[in-house]
Design a protein around this motif. Structure first.
Motif, PDB file in Angstrom:
ATOM      1  N   LYS A 329      50.751  58.217  31.158  1.00  0.00           N
ATOM      2  CA  LYS A 329      51.963  58.087  30.350  1.00  0.00           C
ATOM      3  C   LYS A 329      51.753  56.993  29.291  1.00  0.00           C
ATOM      4  O   LYS A 329      52.094  57.160  28.127  1.00  0.00           O
ATOM      5  CB  LYS A 329      53.086  57.680  31.314  1.00  0.00           C
ATOM      6  N   PHE A 330      51.184  55.870  29.721  1.00  0.00           N
ATOM      7  CA  PHE A 330      50.879  54.794  28.785  1.00  0.00           C
ATOM      8  C   PHE A 330      49.866  53.844  29.423  1.00  0.00           C
ATOM      9  O   PHE A 330      49.881  53.646  30.632  1.00  0.00           O
ATOM     10  CB  PHE A 330      52.142  54.012  28.408  1.00  0.00           C
ATOM     11  N   LEU A 331      48.972  53.303  28.573  1.00  0.00           N
ATOM     12  CA  LEU A 331      47.983  52.330  29.059  1.00  0.00           C
ATOM     13  C   LEU A 331      48.144  51.022  28.290  1.00  0.00           C
ATOM     14  O   LEU A 331      48.312  51.033  27.072  1.00  0.00           O
ATOM     15  CB  LEU A 331      46.568  52.882  28.864  1.00  0.00           C
ATOM     16  N   GLY A 376      47.540  47.588  13.569  1.00  0.00           N
ATOM     17  CA  GLY A 376      47.114  48.990  13.634  1.00  0.00           C
ATOM     18  C   GLY A 376      46.034  49.183  14.676  1.00  0.00           C
ATOM     19  O   GLY A 376      45.875  48.366  15.575  1.00  0.00           O
ATOM     20  N   GLU A 377      45.241  50.251  14.540  1.00  0.00           N
ATOM     21  CA  GLU A 377      44.206  50.494  15.546  1.00  0.00           C
ATOM     22  C   GLU A 377      43.016  49.563  15.325  1.00  0.00           C
ATOM     23  O   GLU A 377      42.747  49.124  14.206  1.00  0.00           O
ATOM     24  CB  GLU A 377      43.779  51.960  15.526  1.00  0.00           C
ATOM     25  N   ALA A 378      42.320  49.237  16.409  1.00  0.00           N
ATOM     26  CA  ALA A 378      41.125  48.398  16.346  1.00  0.00           C
ATOM     27  C   ALA A 378      40.315  48.661  17.606  1.00  0.00           C
ATOM     28  O   ALA A 378      40.847  48.578  18.711  1.00  0.00           O
ATOM     29  CB  ALA A 378      41.507  46.927  16.266  1.00  0.00           C
ATOM     30  N   CYS A 379      39.045  49.005  17.409  1.00  0.00           N
ATOM     31  CA  CYS A 379      38.220  49.338  18.586  1.00  0.00           C
ATOM     32  C   CYS A 379      37.529  48.075  19.097  1.00  0.00           C
ATOM     33  O   CYS A 379      36.315  47.975  19.090  1.00  0.00           O
ATOM     34  CB  CYS A 379      37.200  50.407  18.223  1.00  0.00           C
ATOM     35  N   ASN A 380      38.325  47.092  19.534  1.00  0.00           N
ATOM     36  CA  ASN A 380      37.758  45.799  19.892  1.00  0.00           C
ATOM     37  C   ASN A 380      37.984  45.400  21.347  1.00  0.00           C
ATOM     38  O   ASN A 380      37.728  44.280  21.728  1.00  0.00           O
ATOM     39  CB  ASN A 380      38.313  44.720  18.962  1.00  0.00           C
ATOM     40  N   TYR A 387      42.029  55.456  23.973  1.00  0.00           N
ATOM     41  CA  TYR A 387      42.696  55.853  22.737  1.00  0.00           C
ATOM     42  C   TYR A 387      41.892  56.943  22.024  1.00  0.00           C
ATOM     43  O   TYR A 387      42.455  57.919  21.530  1.00  0.00           O
ATOM     44  CB  TYR A 387      42.875  54.622  21.838  1.00  0.00           C
ATOM     45  N   GLN A 388      40.541  56.780  22.015  1.00  0.00           N
ATOM     46  CA  GLN A 388      39.676  57.790  21.387  1.00  0.00           C
ATOM     47  C   GLN A 388      39.822  59.153  22.058  1.00  0.00           C
ATOM     48  O   GLN A 388      39.500  60.171  21.467  1.00  0.00           O
ATOM     49  CB  GLN A 388      38.199  57.351  21.474  1.00  0.00           C
TER      50      GLN A 388
END
Ligand SMILES: [Zn+2]
Length: 434
Positions: A329-331, A376-380, A387-388
């Motif tokens: 549902k959400f992480l 916003g989004e950040a792959c950090n 998310y991907q």
């Protein structure tokens, strides 16, 4: 900051506030205890040398068990995966013209450095000499058994193009296998920030920041660095759950990476109190609460390893998920939860705007944190792997306060955990509202 916030709360709310305050204090207490434990010498900076991270994983599993969670991996708390990692488990010594430098304080070993031992001539080069394409090859032509010392203090008059060219040449000096010289010393006035790598490169690199050091006076290096590349190390994630009371098929996932950079030589370890003993402590506080207050949805708690080396623990999890990713549902991922003078910032806040607005509304209503910022989004951090794959997710971190990061100063003693209790309360209200 928080005293003035509390003063705004009316007397009508005082009774309920005082009970909130005492449980907030208990949460903060537990948080402090966990951070202190995880960042202690016992866990060696939670890296791969001396199985520091693995030892911490046992402690986390014990906490999960204490809080009444259930293991998710066929009766085990652990999910193993494999990575390669370059480590520095033994000898470490750097002397410049007979002056011994302090590891972690005066210098760091480049994370992909191979072993090196001996006494070498030092040849100083400057940024000005690296301004042109091809400079790296030219400068190293006659430097076969020599260490180059790059005086890397950035000068104001450098143009953007020059800076880009200098950067490219510096990278060639570090990694280019066609160049033949012994190694590279980089003298900088920037903060020393360490990392960890999966590979070993062609030559040793030492990054030095020492105030009274005069690069132009240095002629000799005595060095002993013992590097060991472990081709297949097995770290592990720790996973537990609390079954939901109404919709057990859907899950709320709370994650935090517990690994850090480990050791550099036999004595120096990187405690990683803020990064990320603090987020792990917050995740454990949630596990403690929901262990005795199950929610509507099943709650899954994951402590990831392998984050610092490239989000490899979360990568392993999404490749072999222990739960259906589509039913998340959400992480929420906590990474760096130890300050908060300037509140929190929410990665993916602008992507999942309704959820972000919920968080802001709760904060306004209960006056918990000085600020809830959007990003916003950040792959950090580890949320990224989920998310991907389409899992709605936030990565939240605290802002302001001590700036220690990936260095020997990120210690439990100096980490304020400024808003820890209130941060917990806000997130708990948020999870209960989903
Ligand atoms: Zn980190």
């Amino acid at each position: 900051m928080f005293n003035t916030l509390f003063k705004q709360v009316t007397i009508v709310a005082f009774l309920s506030l005082s009970s909130v305050l005492s449980s907030t204090a208990q949460v903060a207490d537990y948080g402090h205890k966990m951070v202190k434990k995880l960042a202690s010498a016992k866990y060696k900076g939670r890296g791969y040398v001396k199985d520091g991270a693995k030892k911490a994983s046992v402690m986390i599993a014990e906490e999960f068990e204490k809080h009444g969670l259930v293991p998710l991996n066929k009766g085990s708390w652990f999910q193993d995966f494999t990575l390669s990692v370059n480590t520095f488990p033994a000898a470490l010594s750097v002397k410049l013209d007979h002056t011994k430098l302090k590891p972690g304080v005066d210098y760091l070993v480049g994370a992909s450095s191979p072993s090196v031992k001996g006494t070498f001539k030092v040849l100083r080069i400057t940024r000005t000499q690296l301004r042109n394409a091809g400079a790296a090859a030219k400068l190293t032509l006659n430097a076969k058994d020599t260490f180059l010392l790059l005086d890397n203090k950035v000068r104001a008059e450098e143009s953007a193009e020059e800076r880009a060219q200098i950067k490219e040449n510096t990278e060639r000096l570090q990694y280019d296998e066609s160049l033949s010289f012994k190694g590279l010393l980089i003298c900088t006035d920037e903060k020393l920030t360490w990392t960890t790598e999966t590979f070993q490169s062609i030559r040793p690199v030492i990054i030095i920041n020492k105030k009274d050091l005069r690069p132009e006076n240095i002629h000799q290096l005595e060095i002993d660095v013992d590097a060991k590349l472990i081709a297949a190390y097995q770290p592990r994630n720790v996973v537990g759950m609390v079954k939901g009371t109404e919709v057990p098929d859907s899950t709320l996932v709370i994650t935090a990476h517990y690994d850090h950079l480990g050791m550099m030589g036999k004595k120096v370890y990187f405690p990683g109190a803020n990064d990320n003993a603090s987020g792990t402590a917050l995740m454990l506080s949630m596990a403690k609460y929901y262990g005795s207050h199950p929610g509507k949805y099943t709650m899954v708690f994951i402590a990831f390893s392998g984050e610092e080396i490239g989000l490899l623990g979360s990568q392993a999890f999404v490749e072999q998920p222990l739960i259906d990713l589509k039913k998340i549902k959400f992480l929420t991922n906590f990474d760096m939860a130890g300050t908060g003078e300037e509140g929190i910032r929410v990665v993916n806040g602008s992507i999942f705007r309704n959820r972000f607005d919920q968080l802001v509304q709760l904060n306004t209503r209960y006056q918990l944190l000085p600020k809830v910022d959007i990003r916003g989004e950040a792959c950090n951090s580890d949320h990224c792997r989920f998310y991907q794959r389409g899992v709605p997710s936030f990565f939240i971190y605290t802002q302001g306060g001590i700036k220690a990061y990936h260095d020997v100063y990120d210690r439990a003693k100096t980490l304020p955990l400024t808003v820890f209790g209130n941060y917990f309360t806000l997130m708990q209200k948020f999870f209960d509202q989903i």
